[in-house]
Design a protein around this motif. Structure first.
Motif, PDB file in Angstrom:
ATOM      1  N   ARG A  56      -7.107   7.888   0.229  1.00 48.22           N
ATOM      2  CA  ARG A  56      -7.764   6.608  -0.067  1.00 48.22           C
ATOM      3  C   ARG A  56      -6.838   5.444   0.273  1.00 48.22           C
ATOM      4  NH1 ARG A  56      -7.516   5.915  -5.808  1.00 48.22           N
ATOM      5  NH2 ARG A  56      -5.507   5.113  -5.208  1.00 48.22           N
ATOM      6  N   ASP A  57      -5.564   5.554  -0.122  1.00 45.50           N
ATOM      7  CA  ASP A  57      -4.607   4.475   0.146  1.00 45.50           C
ATOM      8  C   ASP A  57      -4.385   4.290   1.644  1.00 45.50           C
ATOM      9  OD1 ASP A  57      -4.399   4.073  -2.557  1.00 45.50           O
ATOM     10  OD2 ASP A  57      -2.514   5.148  -2.784  1.00 45.50           O
ATOM     11  N   ILE A  58      -4.299   5.400   2.370  1.00 41.30           N
ATOM     12  CA  ILE A  58      -4.141   5.306   3.826  1.00 41.30           C
ATOM     13  C   ILE A  58      -5.374   4.650   4.441  1.00 41.30           C
ATOM     14  CG2 ILE A  58      -4.005   6.671   5.950  1.00 41.30           C
ATOM     15  CD1 ILE A  58      -2.197   8.627   4.378  1.00 41.30           C
ATOM     16  N   GLY A  59      -6.562   5.032   3.950  1.00 39.13           N
ATOM     17  CA  GLY A  59      -7.808   4.425   4.443  1.00 39.13           C
ATOM     18  C   GLY A  59      -7.856   2.934   4.168  1.00 39.13           C
ATOM     19  N   LEU A  60      -7.415   2.515   2.984  1.00 40.49           N
ATOM     20  CA  LEU A  60      -7.383   1.084   2.664  1.00 40.49           C
ATOM     21  C   LEU A  60      -6.428   0.338   3.587  1.00 40.49           C
ATOM     22  CD1 LEU A  60      -7.419   1.176  -1.239  1.00 40.49           C
ATOM     23  CD2 LEU A  60      -9.192   0.259   0.261  1.00 40.49           C
ATOM     24  N   ALA A  75       0.838  -1.205   0.000  1.00 42.15           N
ATOM     25  CA  ALA A  75       0.000   0.000   0.000  1.00 42.15           C
ATOM     26  C   ALA A  75       0.871   1.252   0.000  1.00 42.15           C
ATOM     27  CB  ALA A  75      -0.930   0.006   1.204  1.00 42.15           C
ATOM     28  N   PHE A  76       1.920   1.267   0.814  1.00 39.85           N
ATOM     29  CA  PHE A  76       2.789   2.431   0.852  1.00 39.85           C
ATOM     30  C   PHE A  76       3.628   2.557  -0.410  1.00 39.85           C
ATOM     31  CE2 PHE A  76       1.886   2.471   5.411  1.00 39.85           C
ATOM     32  CZ  PHE A  76       1.591   3.815   5.559  1.00 39.85           C
ATOM     33  N   ALA A  77       4.021   1.451  -1.012  1.00 37.39           N
ATOM     34  CA  ALA A  77       4.765   1.520  -2.269  1.00 37.39           C
ATOM     35  C   ALA A  77       3.907   2.158  -3.354  1.00 37.39           C
ATOM     36  CB  ALA A  77       5.209   0.119  -2.704  1.00 37.39           C
ATOM     37  N   GLN A  78       2.637   1.792  -3.426  1.00 35.33           N
ATOM     38  CA  GLN A  78       1.736   2.399  -4.404  1.00 35.33           C
ATOM     39  C   GLN A  78       1.519   3.870  -4.100  1.00 35.33           C
ATOM     40  OE1 GLN A  78      -1.834   0.084  -4.302  1.00 35.33           O
ATOM     41  NE2 GLN A  78      -0.889  -1.698  -5.260  1.00 35.33           N
ATOM     42  N   LEU A  79       1.445   4.212  -2.847  1.00 37.59           N
ATOM     43  CA  LEU A  79       1.223   5.595  -2.439  1.00 37.59           C
ATOM     44  C   LEU A  79       2.361   6.474  -2.941  1.00 37.59           C
ATOM     45  CD1 LEU A  79      -0.068   6.807   0.903  1.00 37.59           C
ATOM     46  CD2 LEU A  79       2.104   7.694   0.153  1.00 37.59           C
ATOM     47  N   GLY A  88      -7.990   0.133   6.998  1.00 39.63           N
ATOM     48  CA  GLY A  88      -9.066  -0.862   6.987  1.00 39.63           C
ATOM     49  C   GLY A  88      -8.524  -2.270   7.021  1.00 39.63           C
ATOM     50  N   GLY A  89      -7.457  -2.520   6.287  1.00 42.17           N
ATOM     51  CA  GLY A  89      -6.833  -3.850   6.303  1.00 42.17           C
ATOM     52  C   GLY A  89      -6.260  -4.196   7.656  1.00 42.17           C
ATOM     53  N   ILE A  90      -5.605  -3.216   8.272  1.00 35.33           N
ATOM     54  CA  ILE A  90      -5.039  -3.437   9.607  1.00 35.33           C
ATOM     55  C   ILE A  90      -6.160  -3.707  10.609  1.00 35.33           C
ATOM     56  CG2 ILE A  90      -3.816  -2.299  11.517  1.00 35.33           C
ATOM     57  CD1 ILE A  90      -2.162  -0.857   9.315  1.00 35.33           C
ATOM     58  N   ALA A  91      -7.238  -2.922  10.528  1.00 33.87           N
ATOM     59  CA  ALA A  91      -8.370  -3.117  11.446  1.00 33.87           C
ATOM     60  C   ALA A  91      -8.985  -4.497  11.261  1.00 33.87           C
ATOM     61  CB  ALA A  91      -9.416  -2.026  11.224  1.00 33.87           C
ATOM     62  N   ALA A  92      -9.095  -4.957  10.037  1.00 38.08           N
ATOM     63  CA  ALA A  92      -9.670  -6.282   9.782  1.00 38.08           C
ATOM     64  C   ALA A  92      -8.787  -7.379  10.363  1.00 38.08           C
ATOM     65  CB  ALA A  92      -9.842  -6.491   8.282  1.00 38.08           C
ATOM     66  N   ILE A  93      -7.477  -7.234  10.222  1.00 35.94           N
ATOM     67  CA  ILE A  93      -6.570  -8.250  10.769  1.00 35.94           C
ATOM     68  C   ILE A  93      -6.622  -8.248  12.294  1.00 35.94           C
ATOM     69  CG2 ILE A  93      -4.130  -8.862  11.007  1.00 35.94           C
ATOM     70  CD1 ILE A  93      -3.812  -8.015   8.060  1.00 35.94           C
ATOM     71  N   ILE A  94      -6.655  -7.047  12.891  1.00 33.49           N
ATOM     72  CA  ILE A  94      -6.766  -6.961  14.346  1.00 33.49           C
ATOM     73  C   ILE A  94      -8.069  -7.597  14.821  1.00 33.49           C
ATOM     74  CG2 ILE A  94      -7.066  -5.327  16.260  1.00 33.49           C
ATOM     75  CD1 ILE A  94      -5.020  -3.514  14.829  1.00 33.49           C
TER      76      ILE A  94
END
Length: 164
Positions: free
Chosen positions: A146-150, A16-20, A153-159
């Motif tokens: 948007r990328d930060i939000g994604l 995600a950060f690489a794309q950002l 969201g991914g981190i929240a789902a894993i947690i």
């Protein structure tokens, strides 16, 4: 299990950060990696100039010594639809006394095209900057958010999965 989830999380966040950061370079360079173009004939006197911003193919160009601003933009594939041709800048290093000073020449390319005014001839080492509209800066900021939000969201789902 926990190790696999952490590994997945790290891969997700790093991509995600690489794309950002990859997407963010568009403002400065027009996107993609740097490029070098040669436009000339064998034995012809050429100069090296830079073309930055909202053109199809930004990069470093080796062009005939008689190349003008409009020709360089054309060599670069032409302006993108977001380009602000009224505010094109030529950045030129000029010798004043014993020092070299950066001089910025503002050019209204729309007026050159519409009225048939002469296009400035480029000199060796010139950098031409074709800016984009302010709406493009807003688009880039929204893309970053948007990328930060994604990623969040991914981190929240894993947690959430780990808590169960």
């Amino acid at each position: 299990m926990l190790r696999k989830l952490i590994l997945i999380l790290l891969l997700f966040v790093s991509s995600a950060f690489a794309q950002l950061f990859e997407g963010g370079t568009r403002i400065i360079t027009g996107g993609g990696s740097s490029a070098y173009y040669f436009v000339g004939k064998t034995g012809e006197l050429t100069i090296t100039v830079n073309l930055w911003g909202f053109v199809r193919n930004p990069g470093r160009y080796e062009v005939p010594s008689s190349t003008d601003l409009v020709q360089l933009i054309s060599y670069g594939g032409g302006p993108l639809k977001e380009a602000k041709l009224k505010d094109v800048k030529i950045i030129r290093n000029v010798r004043e006394d014993s020092t070299i000073v950066e001089k910025v020449i503002k050019v209204n390319v729309e007026k050159i095209i519409e009225d048939g005014e002469p296009s400035p001839i480029l000199l060796p080492g010139d950098t031409v900057v074709v800016p984009g509209g302010s709406i493009d800066v807003i688009k880039d900021i929204l893309a970053i958010l948007r990328d930060i939000g994604l990623a969040a969201g991914g981190i929240a789902a894993i947690i959430n999965v780990l808590r169960r």
